[in-house]
Design a protein around this motif. Sequence first.
Motif, PDB file in Angstrom:
ATOM      1  N   ARG A   1     -39.112   2.904  12.264  1.00 25.67           N
ATOM      2  CA  ARG A   1     -39.498   4.373  12.202  1.00 25.67           C
ATOM      3  C   ARG A   1     -40.972   4.619  12.156  1.00 25.67           C
ATOM      4  NH1 ARG A   1     -40.582   8.384  13.575  1.00 25.67           N
ATOM      5  NH2 ARG A   1     -40.082  10.546  12.987  1.00 25.67           N
TER       6      ARG A   1
ATOM      7  N   ARG B   1     -42.158   0.161  26.217  1.00 30.52           N
ATOM      8  CA  ARG B   1     -40.614  -0.074  25.649  1.00 30.52           C
ATOM      9  C   ARG B   1     -40.507  -1.496  25.351  1.00 30.52           C
ATOM     10  NH1 ARG B   1     -36.529   4.155  28.416  1.00 30.52           N
ATOM     11  NH2 ARG B   1     -37.701   6.157  27.828  1.00 30.52           N
TER      12      ARG B   1
ATOM     13  N   ARG C   1     -44.387   2.975  31.137  1.00 33.96           N
ATOM     14  CA  ARG C   1     -43.170   3.160  29.963  1.00 33.96           C
ATOM     15  C   ARG C   1     -42.446   2.149  29.661  1.00 33.96           C
ATOM     16  NH1 ARG C   1     -39.158   7.884  31.201  1.00 33.96           N
ATOM     17  NH2 ARG C   1     -38.576   6.428  33.040  1.00 33.96           N
TER      18      ARG C   1
ATOM     19  N   SER D   1     -28.620   7.446  10.464  1.00 33.15           N
ATOM     20  CA  SER D   1     -29.428   6.272  10.125  1.00 33.15           C
ATOM     21  C   SER D   1     -29.367   5.724   8.828  1.00 33.15           C
ATOM     22  CB  SER D   1     -30.830   6.300  10.487  1.00 33.15           C
ATOM     23  OG  SER D   1     -31.046   6.383  11.846  1.00 33.15           O
TER      24      SER D   1
ATOM     25  N   LEU E   1     -32.590   2.650  14.927  1.00 31.10           N
ATOM     26  CA  LEU E   1     -33.034   3.101  16.210  1.00 31.10           C
ATOM     27  C   LEU E   1     -32.740   4.751  16.535  1.00 31.10           C
ATOM     28  CD1 LEU E   1     -32.132   0.053  18.632  1.00 31.10           C
ATOM     29  CD2 LEU E   1     -34.476   0.961  17.711  1.00 31.10           C
ATOM     30  N   PRO E   2     -31.776   5.387  16.097  1.00 33.47           N
ATOM     31  CA  PRO E   2     -31.618   6.758  16.435  1.00 33.47           C
ATOM     32  C   PRO E   2     -32.591   7.614  15.684  1.00 33.47           C
ATOM     33  CG  PRO E   2     -29.659   5.790  15.978  1.00 33.47           C
ATOM     34  CD  PRO E   2     -30.651   4.832  15.828  1.00 33.47           C
ATOM     35  N   TRP E   3     -33.073   7.027  14.487  1.00 36.65           N
ATOM     36  CA  TRP E   3     -34.189   7.922  13.746  1.00 36.65           C
ATOM     37  C   TRP E   3     -35.453   7.704  14.523  1.00 36.65           C
ATOM     38  CZ3 TRP E   3     -34.806   7.069   7.824  1.00 36.65           C
ATOM     39  CH2 TRP E   3     -35.768   7.880   7.205  1.00 36.65           C
ATOM     40  N   ARG E   4     -35.624   6.538  14.958  1.00 37.19           N
ATOM     41  CA  ARG E   4     -36.703   6.185  15.859  1.00 37.19           C
ATOM     42  C   ARG E   4     -37.048   7.112  16.921  1.00 37.19           C
ATOM     43  NH1 ARG E   4     -40.090   1.287  16.562  1.00 37.19           N
ATOM     44  NH2 ARG E   4     -41.028   1.439  18.633  1.00 37.19           N
ATOM     45  N   TRP E   5     -35.797   7.409  17.685  1.00 38.49           N
ATOM     46  CA  TRP E   5     -35.871   8.353  18.801  1.00 38.49           C
ATOM     47  C   TRP E   5     -36.032   9.725  18.721  1.00 38.49           C
ATOM     48  CZ3 TRP E   5     -31.031   4.806  20.496  1.00 38.49           C
ATOM     49  CH2 TRP E   5     -31.698   3.694  20.839  1.00 38.49           C
ATOM     50  N   GLN E   6     -35.152  10.078  17.474  1.00 41.46           N
ATOM     51  CA  GLN E   6     -35.057  11.473  17.100  1.00 41.46           C
ATOM     52  C   GLN E   6     -35.212  11.780  15.593  1.00 41.46           C
ATOM     53  OE1 GLN E   6     -35.161  14.437  18.876  1.00 41.46           O
ATOM     54  NE2 GLN E   6     -35.209  13.286  21.105  1.00 41.46           N
TER      55      GLN E   6
ATOM     56  N   TRP F   1     -32.020  12.589  13.396  1.00 37.75           N
ATOM     57  CA  TRP F   1     -30.975  11.829  13.357  1.00 37.75           C
ATOM     58  C   TRP F   1     -31.134  11.038  11.972  1.00 37.75           C
ATOM     59  CZ3 TRP F   1     -30.340   9.909  18.889  1.00 37.75           C
ATOM     60  CH2 TRP F   1     -29.763  10.985  19.947  1.00 37.75           C
TER      61      TRP F   1
END
Length: 213
Positions: free
Chosen positions: A135, A7, A3, A64, A52-57, A60
């Motif tokens: 994203r 990353r 993992r 972004s 980045l927040p949009w990439r994770w969830q 969000w």
Amino acid sequence: MSRWTTRALGAVGILLHALLLILAVPTFVKVNHLAAEWPLYLYIGLAILCVLPWRWQHRWWPLSLGGLVLTAFIPIYLLFPGRSQLSADWFAMLATRFRDSLQSYFIQSSATVPPLLSLVLILAVVAALMILFVRYRLWPVTLIVLVLYLTAVNIFNGDDLTVTVLQQFLVAIVLALVQQLQKQRLRWPLAVAGLLAAAAGGCSRWQRHRIRR
């Protein structure tokens, strides 16, 4: 693949994508007669943090988009500070100046894009390209947009941008390989790299032929 390795490769990919944008900044600043390059470099970094927040969830995405819009005022203020500090008066002055830029270009049919309007457009493009990659991982769109822009500058301004275009292709080759390593698909990265290298070589030969003529 662990993992952490995945990353790490993802982070390298984001940095390489940012490098694609960074390579085009000096040309944009020169063409539009802006005062400095570093505010645009700053926005590229801020755009990464915003997306980045949009990439994770996926939920969000409002955060972004809001961050991209708000942080865009930072390079605008740094490059067009006016005569007042960041305040309501400055935003009113900016709105007036932006309206005048729109009228100058679209209504009065100005031959050149006003610097403020051009800056706003390029910030919107940077934000859109950052979303598409961070994203959705669509880096070819960035390469196509930037190469087309550099080609247009070469045609209309006569600037020799061969080195910059070659650098774009080389970074894209590495980015393609990194993405395929991340996905553990190692069959066709060399084919992609070969196509991009051939395109870069074609650009170089065309430029040498143009210089000889």
